[in-house]
Design an enzyme around this catalytic site. Structure first.
Site, short mmCIF file in Angstrom:
data_model
loop_
_atom_site.label_atom_id
_atom_site.label_comp_id
_atom_site.label_asym_id
_atom_site.label_seq_id
_atom_site.Cartn_x
_atom_site.Cartn_y
_atom_site.Cartn_z
N ARG A 225 3.09 -4.38 3.77
CA ARG A 225 1.72 -3.93 3.62
C ARG A 225 1.53 -2.58 4.32
O ARG A 225 2.16 -2.30 5.34
CB ARG A 225 0.75 -4.94 4.25
CG ARG A 225 0.54 -6.21 3.43
CD ARG A 225 -0.25 -5.90 2.17
NE ARG A 225 -0.55 -7.10 1.40
CZ ARG A 225 0.21 -7.57 0.41
NH1 ARG A 225 1.34 -6.94 0.10
NH2 ARG A 225 -0.15 -8.65 -0.25
N HIS A 273 3.85 0.69 -4.92
CA HIS A 273 3.71 -0.77 -4.71
C HIS A 273 4.41 -1.56 -5.82
O HIS A 273 3.83 -2.47 -6.44
CB HIS A 273 2.22 -1.15 -4.65
CG HIS A 273 1.97 -2.40 -3.87
ND1 HIS A 273 0.86 -2.58 -3.06
CD2 HIS A 273 2.68 -3.56 -3.76
CE1 HIS A 273 0.90 -3.78 -2.50
NE2 HIS A 273 2.00 -4.39 -2.92
#
Length: 310
Positions: A225, A273
């Site tokens: 993250r 991502h």
């Protein structure tokens, strides 16, 4: 049984709805916001769901997340205290994260980046042989993702270790746990791979204090993250020569905004991502099996511990 699929980020939500209908023909599956009557859903399958989900669907019995990280779900307004949150357990992500890590590990340890630059200059100059003992890998997190990453690195004979809160063991890797263990883990690590869940305890763990404890000429790979990384500390560590490179797949703000210094820094490799995407077929099979189990009153794995935040 009624299921709602709700996502503000999924590019093709209709495909997920169709897959869920095929896997659960006994259920009524609908897409959030499609104009159908609301308020009677038993289960929700979500990825970045709308903020008013619980206002418009007050009868939910469980919430299924299309990813392993649930930090965003825990911040949703109106999240009922008793509502089970069920995270995705792998869903094809772990092997992709292992591939992502290996790509960047091999690029650094085998000097492939330097060979690319030599090719551009039409230079034929073999570099030195690899010394794997000099490329110690340390994986933060020993869950499904971290364990798969560590095993992949160990299988290529890179000295590999994992660190976790629980001290979980991973075949082929050394195991460390706790604050005392973290210091020893970082001291033996040159390639640091972050696969931790984002919690209050792990936010900002990729910071100056962590970078200063690594072996010299270190590399940081973040596949977890964006909130784990203190961006200013990473840039400072690169400028000071404490780190040689970073591979970043996740960011505090996504998409990474135009003009961000990461875009043009040759020492940083940016990806959008994609290190570990949830594969639809495997993900839907897993969720469908758990929905049926819950509907029968059975326990399922992957339920989030609210106190631990994963």
């Amino acid at each position: 049984m009624e299921i709602v699929f709700a996502s503000e980020l999924e590019a093709d939500p209709h495909a997920w709805v169709a897959a869920l209908r095929d896997a659960l023909p006994e259920a009524r599956v609908r897409l959030w916001g499609d104009g159908a009557p609301e308020g009677d859903a038993d289960f929700a399958v979500v990825w970045a769901p709308p903020s008013d989900l619980f206002v418009r669907e007050p009868r939910l019995r469980a919430l299924f997340n299309l990813g392993a990280g649930v930090d965003a779900l825990l911040r949703l307004p109106g999240l009922p205290d008793s509502l089970p949150l069920v995270r995705l357990e792998d869903g094809g992500m772990a092997v992709q994260m292992a591939e992502y890590t290996l790509y960047h590990l091999l690029r650094e340890s085998r000097d492939f980046g330097r060979y690319e630059r030599q090719q551009a200059q039409e230079q034929w100059r073999p570099l030195g042989d690899i010394d794997r003992d000099a490329w110690t890998v340390g994986v933060l997190g020993a869950g499904a993702m971290g364990a798969r990453v560590a095993q992949a690195c160990a299988a290529l004979e890179y000295p590999t270790a994992v660190w976790s809160r629980s001290g979980r063991s991973v075949p082929g890797a050394e195991s460390y746990c706790g604050e005392q263990g973290l210091a020893s883990f970082l001291a033996r690590t040159r390639v640091l791979v972050n696969a931790l869940p984002l919690t209050d305890a792990t936010r900002g763990i990729l910071c100056r204090r962590t970078f200063d404890r690594l072996r010299p000429d270190a590399v940081v790979i973040n596949i977890a993250r964006g909130g784990h990384l203190v961006e200013a500390d990473l840039l400072a560590a690169l400028d000071e020569g404490r780190l040689r490179a970073a591979a970043l797949d996740v960011f505090e703000r996504e998409p990474l905004p135009p003009g961000h210094p990461f875009w043009t820094d040759a020492r940083i490799r940016v990806t959008p991502h994609i290190a570990g995407a949830s594969l639809m077929d495997r993900t839907v099979r897993q969720i469908a099996g758990k929905i049926r189990a819950l509907d029968r009153g059975e326990a399922v794995s992957g339920v989030v511990d609210r106190d631990r935040q994963y």
